[in-house]
Structure formats: structure tokens, C-alpha cells
Design an enzyme around this catalytic site. Structure first.
Site, PDB file in Angstrom:
ATOM      1  N   ASP A  79      21.484   4.954 -22.990  1.00 47.06           N
ATOM      2  CA  ASP A  79      22.505   5.494 -22.035  1.00 47.06           C
ATOM      3  C   ASP A  79      22.233   6.602 -21.717  1.00 47.06           C
ATOM      4  O   ASP A  79      21.912   7.912 -23.599  1.00 47.06           O
ATOM      5  CB  ASP A  79      23.863   4.878 -21.904  1.00 47.06           C
ATOM      6  CG  ASP A  79      23.611   4.774 -20.352  1.00 47.06           C
ATOM      7  OD1 ASP A  79      23.785   5.271 -19.934  1.00 47.06           O
ATOM      8  OD2 ASP A  79      25.105   4.570 -20.271  1.00 47.06           O
ATOM      9  N   LYS A  80      22.088   7.586 -21.168  1.00 47.22           N
ATOM     10  CA  LYS A  80      22.484   8.904 -20.492  1.00 47.22           C
ATOM     11  C   LYS A  80      24.203   9.373 -20.362  1.00 47.22           C
ATOM     12  O   LYS A  80      24.237   8.283 -19.402  1.00 47.22           O
ATOM     13  CB  LYS A  80      21.093  10.144 -20.257  1.00 47.22           C
ATOM     14  CG  LYS A  80      20.963   9.323 -18.616  1.00 47.22           C
ATOM     15  CD  LYS A  80      22.523  11.145 -17.706  1.00 47.22           C
ATOM     16  CE  LYS A  80      21.755   9.903 -16.302  1.00 47.22           C
ATOM     17  NZ  LYS A  80      22.799  11.672 -15.832  1.00 47.22           N
ATOM     18  N   HIS A  81      24.587  10.393 -20.127  1.00 48.52           N
ATOM     19  CA  HIS A  81      25.870  10.976 -19.765  1.00 48.52           C
ATOM     20  C   HIS A  81      25.558  12.417 -18.847  1.00 48.52           C
ATOM     21  O   HIS A  81      25.397  13.093 -19.512  1.00 48.52           O
ATOM     22  CB  HIS A  81      26.644  10.715 -20.041  1.00 48.52           C
ATOM     23  CG  HIS A  81      28.337  10.877 -19.615  1.00 48.52           C
ATOM     24  ND1 HIS A  81      28.721  10.553 -18.216  1.00 48.52           N
ATOM     25  CD2 HIS A  81      29.028  13.002 -19.600  1.00 48.52           C
ATOM     26  CE1 HIS A  81      30.382  10.801 -17.674  1.00 48.52           C
ATOM     27  NE2 HIS A  81      30.254  12.120 -18.871  1.00 48.52           N
ATOM     28  N   SER A  82      25.910  12.763 -18.061  1.00 51.48           N
ATOM     29  CA  SER A  82      26.065  13.824 -17.012  1.00 51.48           C
ATOM     30  C   SER A  82      27.363  14.372 -16.864  1.00 51.48           C
ATOM     31  O   SER A  82      28.949  13.393 -16.587  1.00 51.48           O
ATOM     32  CB  SER A  82      25.262  14.054 -16.202  1.00 51.48           C
ATOM     33  OG  SER A  82      25.256  15.053 -15.356  1.00 51.48           O
ATOM     34  N   THR A 119      27.080   8.951  -9.031  1.00 55.46           N
ATOM     35  CA  THR A 119      26.277   7.153  -9.634  1.00 55.46           C
ATOM     36  C   THR A 119      26.395   6.024  -8.384  1.00 55.46           C
ATOM     37  O   THR A 119      25.700   5.538  -7.880  1.00 55.46           O
ATOM     38  CB  THR A 119      25.476   7.088 -10.542  1.00 55.46           C
ATOM     39  OG1 THR A 119      25.068   8.685 -10.936  1.00 55.46           O
ATOM     40  CG2 THR A 119      24.260   6.265 -10.912  1.00 55.46           C
ATOM     41  N   ARG A 167      46.250  12.476 -16.437  1.00 57.69           N
ATOM     42  CA  ARG A 167      45.810  14.213 -16.968  1.00 57.69           C
ATOM     43  C   ARG A 167      45.705  14.292 -15.348  1.00 57.69           C
ATOM     44  O   ARG A 167      45.548  15.816 -15.851  1.00 57.69           O
ATOM     45  CB  ARG A 167      44.507  13.945 -17.501  1.00 57.69           C
ATOM     46  CG  ARG A 167      44.276  13.674 -19.737  1.00 57.69           C
ATOM     47  CD  ARG A 167      42.917  13.254 -19.715  1.00 57.69           C
ATOM     48  NE  ARG A 167      42.064  14.107 -19.754  1.00 57.69           N
ATOM     49  CZ  ARG A 167      40.835  14.173 -19.254  1.00 57.69           C
ATOM     50  NH1 ARG A 167      40.268  12.740 -19.449  1.00 57.69           N
ATOM     51  NH2 ARG A 167      40.108  15.336 -19.377  1.00 57.69           N
ATOM     52  N   SER A 182      37.599  10.174 -23.602  1.00 60.63           N
ATOM     53  CA  SER A 182      37.466   9.939 -22.111  1.00 60.63           C
ATOM     54  C   SER A 182      36.122   9.599 -21.738  1.00 60.63           C
ATOM     55  O   SER A 182      35.616   8.371 -21.788  1.00 60.63           O
ATOM     56  CB  SER A 182      37.533  10.895 -21.109  1.00 60.63           C
ATOM     57  OG  SER A 182      37.658  10.210 -19.876  1.00 60.63           O
ATOM     58  N   LYS A 186      34.044   5.325 -23.066  1.00 63.89           N
ATOM     59  CA  LYS A 186      33.482   4.376 -22.585  1.00 63.89           C
ATOM     60  C   LYS A 186      31.864   3.900 -22.259  1.00 63.89           C
ATOM     61  O   LYS A 186      31.460   3.373 -22.889  1.00 63.89           O
ATOM     62  CB  LYS A 186      33.752   5.361 -20.823  1.00 63.89           C
ATOM     63  CG  LYS A 186      34.953   4.864 -19.862  1.00 63.89           C
ATOM     64  CD  LYS A 186      34.907   5.137 -18.960  1.00 63.89           C
ATOM     65  CE  LYS A 186      34.440   6.924 -18.360  1.00 63.89           C
ATOM     66  NZ  LYS A 186      35.566   7.779 -18.442  1.00 63.89           N
ATOM     67  N   LYS A 187      31.661   5.318 -23.245  1.00 64.24           N
ATOM     68  CA  LYS A 187      29.836   5.385 -23.632  1.00 64.24           C
ATOM     69  C   LYS A 187      29.974   4.165 -24.412  1.00 64.24           C
ATOM     70  O   LYS A 187      29.019   3.234 -24.729  1.00 64.24           O
ATOM     71  CB  LYS A 187      29.128   6.942 -23.464  1.00 64.24           C
ATOM     72  CG  LYS A 187      28.379   7.153 -22.222  1.00 64.24           C
ATOM     73  CD  LYS A 187      28.402   6.457 -21.051  1.00 64.24           C
ATOM     74  CE  LYS A 187      27.658   7.374 -20.459  1.00 64.24           C
ATOM     75  NZ  LYS A 187      27.172   6.142 -19.190  1.00 64.24           N
TER      76      LYS A 187
END
Length: 435
Positions: A79-82, A119, A167, A182, A186-187
Site C-alpha cells: 500500500d501507499k500513503h500520501s 480519496t 488532537r 496515527s 492504521k496502515k
């Protein structure tokens, strides 16, 4: 052990053990920890950073308050995260391209945050698409199709959901330690074997300076690797929108142009290739990132990625003919206006955050959490840095519900662009690689 003991240790600068983090995270998830105690915890970490080993402990603790997915598949789970930007629609072509290359991609995504697009909001511009599903259905779609772009269920890292809300109202959002835990709680709940991070820097990024972006990228990579997940990060430029569009349905259109070979921004395509190449190398599906880029490019140009995207859309409730008739299936705004510059010249600077805010105020994002998002509105044909604009080449085309909204958007867009008689050197698209 109780919350007061943990907070007292933080107050005097004593390090917490993994057991302390596990207790506090579980207390966030089950309500044992009050909002006041959660706020004090976040503020203490914001004022006194906890360091790399403690970040791993906090990330693991928050992840383990919910379900961690496991997989019985014949390829790597990637997977990726931005970190978020304007016109960042990379996930849509990237997920199916990775799947076409043999990866399995449970892409847990989010909604728009501030000036940045989400997304899930983009996917929900597709009629019928279900972006929120349970973990069992997620596992089924990923096994059968190869990828699923959906939101995290309530079973994923519930401690993070609670701490994130606190937060937001205690001015502790910017803590690198808390951002890292954070994102990764999740990832890493996805059961990943490889993760690539797209950390934005520039006028449209949350981490506007290269120094801040690098610090976050290094923290994320070190923590993910410390938690047992292969990880790299790319620092990418957000001094201008990544795509030539901004707005949910409009960005889906551009993603489909990339997937079907009918157009799309060269910048968007290059970031998709670069992130995909990194992931295929991490997952053992390519010798190195360069070979991975070639494989992602082949998946896009051959139509294999588009075919998988269509199967994913159908599996999640969208039109079965979406890939062949996507232009007819997406909503369109009733008012479209081209915005010419007030004077001709070269685009030398863009306030990209302001461009994102234009979309939000058109209705394409949320001013408050309960706002409904209008998928049809936004901007297309955005002028890029270095472009010469004049009567023949406008700054952008505005897609709005009313003429008044289009006029207000035009004023804000004029203010977001700075022109000059001389051209400018365009920043590199990829600033640095970490990992």
C-alpha cells in the site's frame, strides 16, 4: 497502572514503557481514558517529543486496539500513503496497476482534510460506489480483484480515531510523533509487507518546508521499519497541484485518462510510476525501483490496470460499464467558466493551498465535518508553473453550481496565481528518497 500515573511520568520527562503505551491506547479505545486525559497526553507529547523507539511502541499499541488483517494470497500485500495535497489522485491509477503486477492492495483511505482532497470523496463521485465496507468484504474484494480503495472500518485502530478527534480540538495535530503513530497504526493494521509514503512539501502541503517534510518522512520510515514493515518514502513537490484538475469527479476523470491512455497530467503519471516502482521493489516483484516503474507503466499502457479498476468499481457497487462509459457516468456541474489572466505572462508561483480552498468553497470539500460534498464542482485545465497564460491559455476552467459561486472562485483563483514576464525554473517533482 492508571492514566494519572502515565501523565505524571510524561509531565516530569520520564520515558514510558511499551506497557504504558499499551494501557493508554486501550484506555482510549474503551473509554477508560477521559477526553481531558487524552488531551493532556497529546499535549505532553507535542511539547516533549518521545523519540524513535517510543514511536514504535505507541504505533503498535494503537494498532493493536483493533483488528490486524491477515492474508492468504499468492503475492505481496502492499500500500501507499500520501500526506495530502491538491489534485493528488495517485491512488486511483496506482492501486489497480499494482494489482496488475501481482500485488494485493487493501488501500484504506480517508476523506478530504482542510484544503486537501480525500480519496474516498473521489471514489464516491462514482455512482453507487460503496467506500465504507467491513473487513470481511474488504478481504474478499482484495482476494478476488487484487485491490480495494475503501475507508477504514471501526474495527481498525479505534484508539487512533479517539486520539485524532482530541488532537483536532487541542492544537496538537502538528506533532510528528502523533502524526506518525496515527498514520501507521492504521496502515500497519492492513497486514502489509511493504509501504511507500508520499510526503508532500510546498505551498499546498501540510508540511510546507522541505525540512519539516523530511523530518516527517524520516520518522514514518524509521517507525514503519522498526515495526517490521519494509518502507520507503518520496518527498514530492506540492508547490502546484499534482493533476491538472482539482475536485472529486474531475480528478476521477483525470485518473481515468491515465488508466485508459487518453490523457492526464505528466506530473500525475510520473508520481504514480515512481511510487509504484518503489512498492514493486519492496514487495519483491521487481529487481529495483526502475524496473518497477517499467512494470507499472506497462500495466497502465496495456489496459490491464483499467480492467482491474473496472472490476473493483463493479465489486463495490459502481457501474459495471464504468471503464467504457466513465465520461457519461460521472456528475457534471451546470456552470463552466474559463478564467483568463488579468495580464498575460508566465506562471511563476501558485498558492496551492488557496487553490484547494477554492474547491472547498465551491462545495467540493467540507467547511465543517457535517458538510455534504458536491462531487461535480471544482477546477480543470489548471495552468502549471512555467506555463505562459493569456487570452488563449486561461488560468483554469471553473465548474460551479451557480454563476455567483463561479465569480467568487475566479477572484480567489486570480489571487492564487503570480505571473511574470520572464519564465521560472520549475521545482523538481521528486525532491528526495528516504529509506
Amino acid at each position: 497502572m492508571d492514566a494519572r500515573e502515565i501523565l505524571a511520568r510524561l509531565r516530569v520527562g520520564e520515558p514510558l514503557t511499551p506497557d504504558h503505551y499499551r494501557w493508554f491506547a486501550q484506555g482510549l479505545a474503551d473509554g477508560t481514558v477521559s477526553d481531558a486525559q487524552a488531551g493532556a497526553f497529546a499535549m505532553a507529547i507535542c511539547k516533549s517529543p518521545i523519540g524513535p523507539d517510543a514511536r514504535v511502541s505507541l504505533t503498535h499499541a494503537m494498532r493493536d486496539t483493533g483488528q490486524v488483517l491477515s492474508w492468504d494470497v499468492d503475492g505481496p500485500v502492499l500500500d501507499k500513503h500520501s500526506t495530502g495535497g491538491v489534485g493528488d489522485v495517485v491512488s486511483l491509477p496506482l492501486a489497480p496497476a499494482l494489482a496488475a503486477c501481482g500485488a494485493y492492495v487493501p488501500m484504506l483511505s480517508g476523506r478530504g482534510l482542510g484544503h486537501t482532497g480525500g480519496t474516498l470523496d473521489k471514489m464516491e463521485a462514482i455512482p453507487g460506489y460503496r467506500a465504507i465496507i467491513g473487513n470481511e468484504e474488504l478481504a474478499r474484494v482484495v482476494r478476488e480483484v487484487g485491490c480495494a480503495i475503501v475507508g477504514a472500518s471501526g474495527e481498525i485502530a479505534p484508539a487512533d480515531k479517539r486520539l485524532y478527534a482530541v488532537r483536532d480540538v487541542t492544537s496538537t495535530v502538528e506533532s510528528v510523533d502523533l502524526i506518525t503513530a496515527s498514520i501507521l497504526s492504521k496502515k500497519l493494521s492492513e497486514g502489509l509487507e511493504g509501504l511507500v509514503l508520499d510526503v508532500k512539501t510546498g505551498s499546498g502541503a501540510f508540511m510546507a518546508t522541505p525540512e519539516d517534510a523530511l523530518a516527517l518522512a524520516q520518522s514514518l520510515v524509521d517507525t514503519a521499519q522498526g515495526a517490521g514493515c519494509r518502507c520507503t518514502a518520496l518527498l514530492t513537490d506540492m508547490n502546484q497541484p499534482l493533476a491538472s484538475t482539482a475536485g472529486n469527479a474531475l480528478e476521477v476523470i483525470e485518473a481515468m485518462e491515465i488508466l485508459t491512455g487518453s490523457g492526464g497530467s505528466a506530473r500525475l503519471r510520473q508520481v504514480t510510476l515512481s511510487l509504484g516502482g518503489e512498492l514493486l521493489a519492496l514487495g519483491g516483484l521487481a529487481e529495483n525501483a526502475a524496473e518497477g516503474e517499467r512494470k507499472i507503466n506497462a500495466a497502465l499502457t496495456s489496459g490491464a490496470a483499467a480492467e482491474i479498476f473496472g472490476r473493483m468499481v463493479a465489486a463495490l457497487g459502481g457501474p459495471r460499464d464504468f471503464v467504457s462509459l466513465w465520461r457519461d457516468r460521472l456528475p457534471a456541474a451546470p456552470v463552466m467558466v474559463e478564467i483568463a489572466p488579468r495580464t498575460s505572462g508566465y506562471v511563476v508561483a501558485i498558492d496551492t493551498r488557496a487553490v484547494g480552498e477554492v474547491v472547498v468553497h465551491l462545495g467540493g470539500g467540507r467547511l465543517v465535518q457535517t458538510d455534504a460534498v458536491d462531487p461535480a464542482v471544482g477546477l480543470s485545465d489548471l495552468a502549471a508553473l512555467g506555463d505562459r497564460v493569456d487570452d488563449q491559455r486561461p488560468l483554469a476552467r471553473i465548474h460551479a453550481r451557480t454563476e455567483d459561486e463561479a465569480r467568487r472562485a475566479a477572484e480567489a483563483l486570480h489571487a492564487a496565481y503570480r505571473l511574470s514576464d520572464a519564465p521560472v525554473t520549475v521545482p523538481d517533482l521528486i525532491h528526495e528518497r528516504i529509506g
